[in-house]
Design a protein around this motif. Structure first.
Motif, mmCIF file in Angstrom:
data_model
loop_
_atom_site.group_PDB
_atom_site.id
_atom_site.type_symbol
_atom_site.label_atom_id
_atom_site.label_comp_id
_atom_site.label_asym_id
_atom_site.label_seq_id
_atom_site.Cartn_x
_atom_site.Cartn_y
_atom_site.Cartn_z
ATOM 1 N N LYS A 196 -6.854 -2.227 0.370
ATOM 2 C CA LYS A 196 -7.486 -1.587 1.529
ATOM 3 C C LYS A 196 -8.533 -2.485 2.180
ATOM 4 O O LYS A 196 -8.744 -2.429 3.396
ATOM 5 C CB LYS A 196 -8.149 -0.275 1.095
ATOM 6 C CG LYS A 196 -7.262 0.945 1.231
ATOM 7 C CD LYS A 196 -8.080 2.195 0.978
ATOM 8 C CE LYS A 196 -7.289 3.440 1.333
ATOM 9 N NZ LYS A 196 -8.092 4.662 1.120
ATOM 10 N N GLU A 197 -9.190 -3.286 1.374
ATOM 11 C CA GLU A 197 -10.237 -4.161 1.892
ATOM 12 C C GLU A 197 -9.687 -5.182 2.888
ATOM 13 O O GLU A 197 -10.443 -5.743 3.692
ATOM 14 C CB GLU A 197 -10.927 -4.892 0.735
ATOM 15 C CG GLU A 197 -11.634 -3.956 -0.250
ATOM 16 C CD GLU A 197 -12.148 -4.696 -1.473
ATOM 17 O OE1 GLU A 197 -11.899 -5.927 -1.562
ATOM 18 O OE2 GLU A 197 -12.784 -4.059 -2.331
ATOM 19 N N HIS A 213 0.832 -1.206 0.000
ATOM 20 C CA HIS A 213 0.000 0.000 0.000
ATOM 21 C C HIS A 213 0.867 1.258 0.000
ATOM 22 O O HIS A 213 0.612 2.225 -0.725
ATOM 23 C CB HIS A 213 -0.910 -0.017 1.226
ATOM 24 C CG HIS A 213 -1.895 1.114 1.277
ATOM 25 N ND1 HIS A 213 -1.530 2.416 1.552
ATOM 26 C CD2 HIS A 213 -3.242 1.137 1.075
ATOM 27 C CE1 HIS A 213 -2.597 3.188 1.527
ATOM 28 N NE2 HIS A 213 -3.655 2.442 1.239
ATOM 29 N N ASN A 259 -6.490 -3.022 8.258
ATOM 30 C CA ASN A 259 -7.166 -2.272 9.312
ATOM 31 C C ASN A 259 -6.518 -0.894 9.453
ATOM 32 O O ASN A 259 -5.528 -0.595 8.789
ATOM 33 C CB ASN A 259 -7.141 -3.041 10.637
ATOM 34 C CG ASN A 259 -5.718 -3.379 11.072
ATOM 35 O OD1 ASN A 259 -4.796 -2.572 10.929
ATOM 36 N ND2 ASN A 259 -5.537 -4.583 11.611
ATOM 37 N N LYS A 260 -7.057 -0.066 10.349
ATOM 38 C CA LYS A 260 -6.565 1.299 10.487
ATOM 39 C C LYS A 260 -5.112 1.347 10.943
ATOM 40 O O LYS A 260 -4.332 2.194 10.486
ATOM 41 C CB LYS A 260 -7.437 2.083 11.459
ATOM 42 C CG LYS A 260 -7.074 3.572 11.529
ATOM 43 C CD LYS A 260 -7.958 4.340 12.460
ATOM 44 C CE LYS A 260 -7.647 5.836 12.399
ATOM 45 N NZ LYS A 260 -6.225 6.136 12.609
ATOM 46 N N VAL A 261 -4.732 0.462 11.830
ATOM 47 C CA VAL A 261 -3.348 0.434 12.306
ATOM 48 C C VAL A 261 -2.391 0.181 11.136
ATOM 49 O O VAL A 261 -1.349 0.839 11.009
ATOM 50 C CB VAL A 261 -3.167 -0.650 13.393
ATOM 51 C CG1 VAL A 261 -1.681 -0.803 13.753
ATOM 52 C CG2 VAL A 261 -3.976 -0.298 14.632
ATOM 53 N N GLN A 262 -2.756 -0.749 10.275
ATOM 54 C CA GLN A 262 -1.916 -1.059 9.114
ATOM 55 C C GLN A 262 -1.878 0.105 8.126
ATOM 56 O O GLN A 262 -0.828 0.410 7.554
ATOM 57 C CB GLN A 262 -2.442 -2.322 8.426
ATOM 58 C CG GLN A 262 -2.239 -3.591 9.221
ATOM 59 C CD GLN A 262 -2.895 -4.780 8.553
ATOM 60 O OE1 GLN A 262 -4.068 -4.716 8.145
ATOM 61 N NE2 GLN A 262 -2.157 -5.880 8.445
ATOM 62 N N LEU A 263 -3.016 0.771 7.948
ATOM 63 C CA LEU A 263 -3.057 1.906 7.032
ATOM 64 C C LEU A 263 -2.191 3.055 7.546
ATOM 65 O O LEU A 263 -1.482 3.701 6.768
ATOM 66 C CB LEU A 263 -4.500 2.372 6.845
ATOM 67 C CG LEU A 263 -5.409 1.438 6.039
ATOM 68 C CD1 LEU A 263 -6.856 1.896 6.121
ATOM 69 C CD2 LEU A 263 -4.953 1.355 4.589
ATOM 70 N N ASP A 264 -2.219 3.289 8.849
ATOM 71 C CA ASP A 264 -1.372 4.327 9.439
ATOM 72 C C ASP A 264 0.104 3.968 9.275
ATOM 73 O O ASP A 264 0.951 4.834 8.989
ATOM 74 C CB ASP A 264 -1.707 4.519 10.912
ATOM 75 C CG ASP A 264 -3.064 5.180 11.122
ATOM 76 O OD1 ASP A 264 -3.583 5.773 10.160
ATOM 77 O OD2 ASP A 264 -3.605 5.080 12.246
ATOM 78 N N GLU A 265 0.417 2.702 9.458
ATOM 79 C CA GLU A 265 1.799 2.242 9.300
ATOM 80 C C GLU A 265 2.248 2.417 7.848
ATOM 81 O O GLU A 265 3.391 2.800 7.585
ATOM 82 C CB GLU A 265 1.923 0.779 9.720
ATOM 83 C CG GLU A 265 3.349 0.262 9.727
ATOM 84 C CD GLU A 265 3.454 -1.193 10.142
ATOM 85 O OE1 GLU A 265 4.558 -1.772 9.976
ATOM 86 O OE2 GLU A 265 2.443 -1.765 10.621
ATOM 87 N N ASP A 314 1.191 4.704 5.775
ATOM 88 C CA ASP A 314 1.428 6.135 5.560
ATOM 89 C C ASP A 314 2.817 6.532 6.056
ATOM 90 O O ASP A 314 3.524 7.307 5.397
ATOM 91 C CB ASP A 314 0.367 6.960 6.279
ATOM 92 C CG ASP A 314 -0.999 6.865 5.613
ATOM 93 O OD1 ASP A 314 -1.055 6.465 4.436
ATOM 94 O OD2 ASP A 314 -1.995 7.193 6.273
ATOM 95 N N SER A 364 0.965 3.956 -2.997
ATOM 96 C CA SER A 364 0.407 5.274 -2.686
ATOM 97 C C SER A 364 1.312 6.391 -3.192
ATOM 98 O O SER A 364 0.860 7.528 -3.378
ATOM 99 C CB SER A 364 0.198 5.424 -1.181
ATOM 100 O OG SER A 364 1.434 5.531 -0.488
#
Length: 329
Positions: free
Chosen positions: A295-296, A268, A299-305, A307, A272
């Motif tokens: 993305k599906e 991701h 989770n939010k923790v992974q998405l923040d990581e 970024d 990005s």
């Protein structure tokens, strides 16, 4: 037969050099930064955005910025207009062979069909003759890039081979590609394959990103996924768009032949980076599609990581680049 006088040949060389060189401008750090940013944007297919940066350095007299300014204008308009022609000429008068070649190709430019070619200071044939003379002189001194330029000017593959043999990574890549596509003469298919791999490896080791990606593909064909993964990662580290996309795509669990472990966070993050590529090439749209699927599964923790990983990558790696050929092919 009387042998040519080497001393006289050097006199001819320097006479030609000084005839085409005007005083080289010394540009400030700010102008240098503008040039670098302009070339960065140009290499991301953002030619319009690159213009103000290139104009700043070009006005200061930087010949490379002048060349890229001409290229950016030509790409935007799809033909050489007066402003582009003037930028090329300013660059060519400082001895920039790339600009001389571009001016020498004006007879094949779209402006001919449109009947609106700007009048040049010299006819295209004279610019091309100047480019050939200067490139030949520099090639005789062992300049591998000038040998490549002789190939571009003449179309004679002996120059491409000489350039490759003298270590110019782009020429090594082009020679390997030519062999792969059936060029050259080889008694056995295995000999051709060996030559392709040898020159692609030389190009990759010389730091050329396209060579790195092509070598990765060749190694996978040879059932060497470990070697292929190594070169994919090294190519991605250069900022090469194609390599980063492939790397991120494989980390999402696609194309398992390479043996990359699934890593949605890293996948991701890398993909990005492409969201800033709005200049063309379709990379942004492709990345957005893959990201929507990844993305599906996050989770939010992974998405923040992801970024944070992306932000750190941008700080520690070169800017994204399509690495277009300096002389558009």
């Amino acid at each position: 037969m009387k042998k040519p006088n080497i001393f006289n040949r050097y006199i001819v060389y320097f006479a030609l050099l000084f005839a085409c060189l005007e005083t080289r401008a010394s540009i400030t750090p700010e102008q240098t930064a503008a040039k670098d940013k302009g070339i960065e944007l140009y290499n991301q297919f953002k030619a319009i955005s690159a213009l103000p940066y290139l104009e700043l350095a070009a006005k200061a007299g930087d010949s490379e910025a002048q060349y890229y300014l001409g290229e950016a204008i030509r790409k935007n308009k799809r033909y050489i207009d007066t402003t582009a022609k003037e930028a090329y000429e300013d660059s060519a008068k400082q001895g920039n062979i790339y600009s001389m070649i571009r001016l020498g190709q004006m007879e094949g430019d779209l402006c001919v069909s449109m009947n609106n070619c700007p009048k040049s200071q010299k006819p295209p044939k004279e610019w091309l003759a100047s480019a050939k003379s200067l490139a030949a002189m520099e090639a005789a001194q062992g300049n591998a890039e000038s040998m490549y330029l002789m190939y571009e000017i003449t179309g004679d593959k002996k120059w491409l081979e000489q350039s490759a043999e003298n270590g110019f990574a782009l020429s090594q890549y082009l020679l390997a590609t030519d062999y792969r596509e059936g060029g050259g003469f080889f008694l056995l298919p295995s000999s051709r394959a060996d030559a392709v791999e040898r020159w692609m490896k030389a190009s990759a080791e010389g730091g050329y990103p396209r060579g790195m990606s092509a070598l990765a593909a060749a190694l996978l064909e040879k059932k060497d996924p470990e070697g292929a993964r190594n070169w994919i990662e090294r190519a991605a580290a250069t900022g090469y768009v194609e390599a980063i996309f492939n790397y991120g795509y494989y980390l999402s669990g696609k194309n398992t032949d390479f043996g990359f472990p699934v890593d949605f966070v890293k996948s991701h993050a890398l993909l990005s980076l492409f969201l800033e590529l709005d200049g063309g090439g379709g990379a942004k749209e492709d990345a957005e599609y893959v990201i929507s699927k990844i993305k599906e599964k996050m989770n939010k923790v992974q998405l923040d990581e992801a970024d944070r990983f992306a932000a750190n990558w941008k700080k520690t790696h070169p800017a994204l680049s399509f690495f277009p050929f300096k002389l558009s092919r």
